[in-house]
Enzyme design. Structure first.
Site, PDB file in Angstrom:
ATOM      1  N   THR A  99       0.776  -1.175   0.149  1.00 14.49           N
ATOM      2  CA  THR A  99       0.023  -0.033   0.012  1.00 14.49           C
ATOM      3  C   THR A  99       0.793   1.296  -0.020  1.00 14.49           C
ATOM      4  O   THR A  99       1.933   1.185   0.755  1.00 14.49           O
ATOM      5  CB  THR A  99      -0.763   0.028   1.067  1.00 14.49           C
ATOM      6  OG1 THR A  99      -1.897  -1.134   1.176  1.00 14.49           O
ATOM      7  CG2 THR A  99      -1.619   1.278   1.359  1.00 14.49           C
ATOM      8  N   ARG A 138     -12.726  -8.961  -2.275  1.00 16.45           N
ATOM      9  CA  ARG A 138     -12.362  -8.419  -1.182  1.00 16.45           C
ATOM     10  C   ARG A 138     -11.961  -7.007  -1.069  1.00 16.45           C
ATOM     11  O   ARG A 138     -11.055  -6.676  -2.326  1.00 16.45           O
ATOM     12  CB  ARG A 138     -11.436  -9.375  -0.364  1.00 16.45           C
ATOM     13  CG  ARG A 138     -10.834  -8.713   1.035  1.00 16.45           C
ATOM     14  CD  ARG A 138      -9.657  -8.018   0.850  1.00 16.45           C
ATOM     15  NE  ARG A 138      -9.093  -7.561   2.231  1.00 16.45           N
ATOM     16  CZ  ARG A 138      -8.252  -6.372   2.332  1.00 16.45           C
ATOM     17  NH1 ARG A 138      -7.749  -5.883   1.395  1.00 16.45           N
ATOM     18  NH2 ARG A 138      -7.780  -6.192   3.470  1.00 16.45           N
ATOM     19  N   ASP A 150      -9.418  -1.556   3.767  1.00 16.97           N
ATOM     20  CA  ASP A 150      -9.708  -0.041   4.376  1.00 16.97           C
ATOM     21  C   ASP A 150      -9.400   0.902   3.412  1.00 16.97           C
ATOM     22  O   ASP A 150      -9.866   2.107   3.367  1.00 16.97           O
ATOM     23  CB  ASP A 150      -9.110  -0.129   5.521  1.00 16.97           C
ATOM     24  CG  ASP A 150      -7.482  -0.143   5.334  1.00 16.97           C
ATOM     25  OD1 ASP A 150      -7.046  -1.151   4.654  1.00 16.97           O
ATOM     26  OD2 ASP A 150      -6.710   0.686   5.839  1.00 16.97           O
ATOM     27  N   GLY A 185      -2.061  -1.159   6.657  1.00 18.13           N
ATOM     28  CA  GLY A 185      -1.947  -2.223   7.805  1.00 18.13           C
ATOM     29  C   GLY A 185      -2.952  -3.380   7.254  1.00 18.13           C
ATOM     30  O   GLY A 185      -3.480  -3.375   6.179  1.00 18.13           O
ATOM     31  N   GLY A 229      -6.132  -4.352   6.551  1.00 20.82           N
ATOM     32  CA  GLY A 229      -7.481  -3.577   6.448  1.00 20.82           C
ATOM     33  C   GLY A 229      -8.418  -4.070   7.218  1.00 20.82           C
ATOM     34  O   GLY A 229      -9.386  -3.244   7.595  1.00 20.82           O
TER      35      GLY A 229
HETATM   36  N1  ASP Z   1      -4.374  -1.995   4.151  1.00 24.66           N
HETATM   37  C1  ASP Z   1      -4.421  -2.623   3.027  1.00 24.66           C
HETATM   38  C2  ASP Z   1      -5.521  -3.430   2.682  1.00 24.66           C
HETATM   39  O1  ASP Z   1      -5.842  -4.165   3.719  1.00 24.66           O
HETATM   40  C3  ASP Z   1      -3.175  -3.460   2.905  1.00 24.66           C
HETATM   41  C4  ASP Z   1      -1.829  -2.828   3.287  1.00 24.66           C
HETATM   42  O2  ASP Z   1      -1.770  -1.597   4.023  1.00 24.66           O
HETATM   43  O3  ASP Z   1      -0.988  -3.175   2.923  1.00 24.66           O
HETATM   44  O4  ASP Z   1      -5.844  -3.682   1.580  1.00 24.66           O
END
Ligand code: ASP
Length: 317
Positions: free
Chosen positions: A183, A211, A214, A235, A237
């Site tokens: 991300t 899916r 967040d 993080g 999500g």
């Molecule tokens: N927050 C992102 C998600 O859950 C994943 C990430 O931050 O790497 O899709």
């Protein structure tokens, strides 16, 4: 005239010095610095915080090291489905795209949705159709193929595991042991004192078809409000969604009078930890204060301000 500030991230998680070769570390640092430069030059030229956020995130989306745009991870079906969002702190406008394929820069589509769709979030084929009608740049499947991400997926595709980004090789398929998140995100304060936030992601390796994390949800992974702060999260999500992380930081400032630093600390280091949600966020306020706050081992991050700060970092201090 306001102080100008740009903060970025390229994901958080178990990022240890022992896991990156010096060459790879340098490549990450260069990628972060390039994104900072792209966004900051917009701000320096009196551009808007929204345009700076887009410029910084585009640069990260085009860099295959980061899990967004070109470097997006593979889903359970072996395809790339991307999420992105932008939010404008001056008017609380927001635009987001979820589960979209073959869009070169999902962050550009998110802004287009905000400005021209009459909606806040478009998903899947509907988002793609809208993108086509607006002339948003497409890219073929091969563009999103990176061997590293593909191999990550091949390792766990027959399991029910889904995996956060950049996991250590020997821990593949153990999502609850060692976690790293991809991300990318940016938050900016422009010369007119307005803030914006943006986040873009490929999500998680081997995630289920459809899916949504967040990142594209205003208030969870992305939020901006000139009255409080601009936030972009990274993080796990599922936890960030349930904790409504970005809006919670803003609420603690608005309703409880907490400083940016205090609010980030409460949400990331206390509330999320209690829930089991690993990751972090970048945040700024209209005074130009900024936070890189994470409860994981590291977070790819950068900051550039009109006070002369210009730094990138990866590991915990
Ligand atoms: N927050 C992102 C998600 O859950 C994943 C990430 O931050 O790497 O899709």
């Amino acid at each position: 005239m306001s102080k100008i500030t740009l903060a970025i991230h390229g994901g958080a998680g178990t990022i240890l010095k022992s896991m990156l070769t010096p060459e790879l570390e340098q490549k990450y640092n260069e990628g972060l610095q390039n994104a900072l430069n792209a966004g900051y030059s917009v701000l320096e030229n009196r551009g808007t915080s929204m345009d700076a956020v887009i410029a910084a995130i585009r640069s990260l989306e085009d860099n295959e090291l980061f899990n967004a745009g070109r470097g997006s991870v593979f889903t359970k079906k072996g395809i790339n489905e991307m999420d992105a969002a932008v939010m404008d702190g001056s008017n609380l406008n927001a635009g987001a795209v979820a589960g979209v394929r073959n869009i070169k820069n999902p962050i550009v589509l998110a802004k287009e949705i905000m400005e021209h769709s009459g909606h806040v979030i478009l998903s899947g084929n509907g988002a793609k159709e809208f993108a086509l009608s607006r002339g948003i740049e497409q890219a073929p499947d091969e563009y999103f193929y990176t061997k590293y991400r593909y191999d990550q997926w091949i390792e766990i595709r027959d399991s029910d595991y889904y995996q956060l980004d950049h996991m250590e090789d020997n821990l593949k398929g153990m999502p609850h042991e060692e976690k790293k998140f991809g991300t990318v995100g940016a938050v900016a304060l422009d010369i007119n004192g307005h803030m914006a936030a943006g986040t873009s992601t490929g999500g998680m390796t081997n995630k289920r078809y459809g899916r949504i994390g967040d990142s594209p949800i205003p208030g969870s992974g992305t939020y901006a409000n000139d009255a409080t702060c601009a936030i972009s999260c990274t993080g796990h999500g599922e936890y960030f969604l349930r904790a409504v992380v970005a809006y919670d930081v803003s609420c603690l400032m608005e309703y409880k009078g907490l400083s940016l630093k205090e609010a980030c600390h409460v949400v990331v280091k206390e509330k999320l930890v209690k829930l089991g949600g690993e990751g972090g966020l970048i945040a700024i306020d209209t005074k130009g204060n900024y936070e890189h706050c994470f409860n994981s081992e590291g977070m790819y991050r950068g900051i550039r301000t009109s006070d002369g700060e210009n730094n990138v970092a990866i590991y915990k201090d």
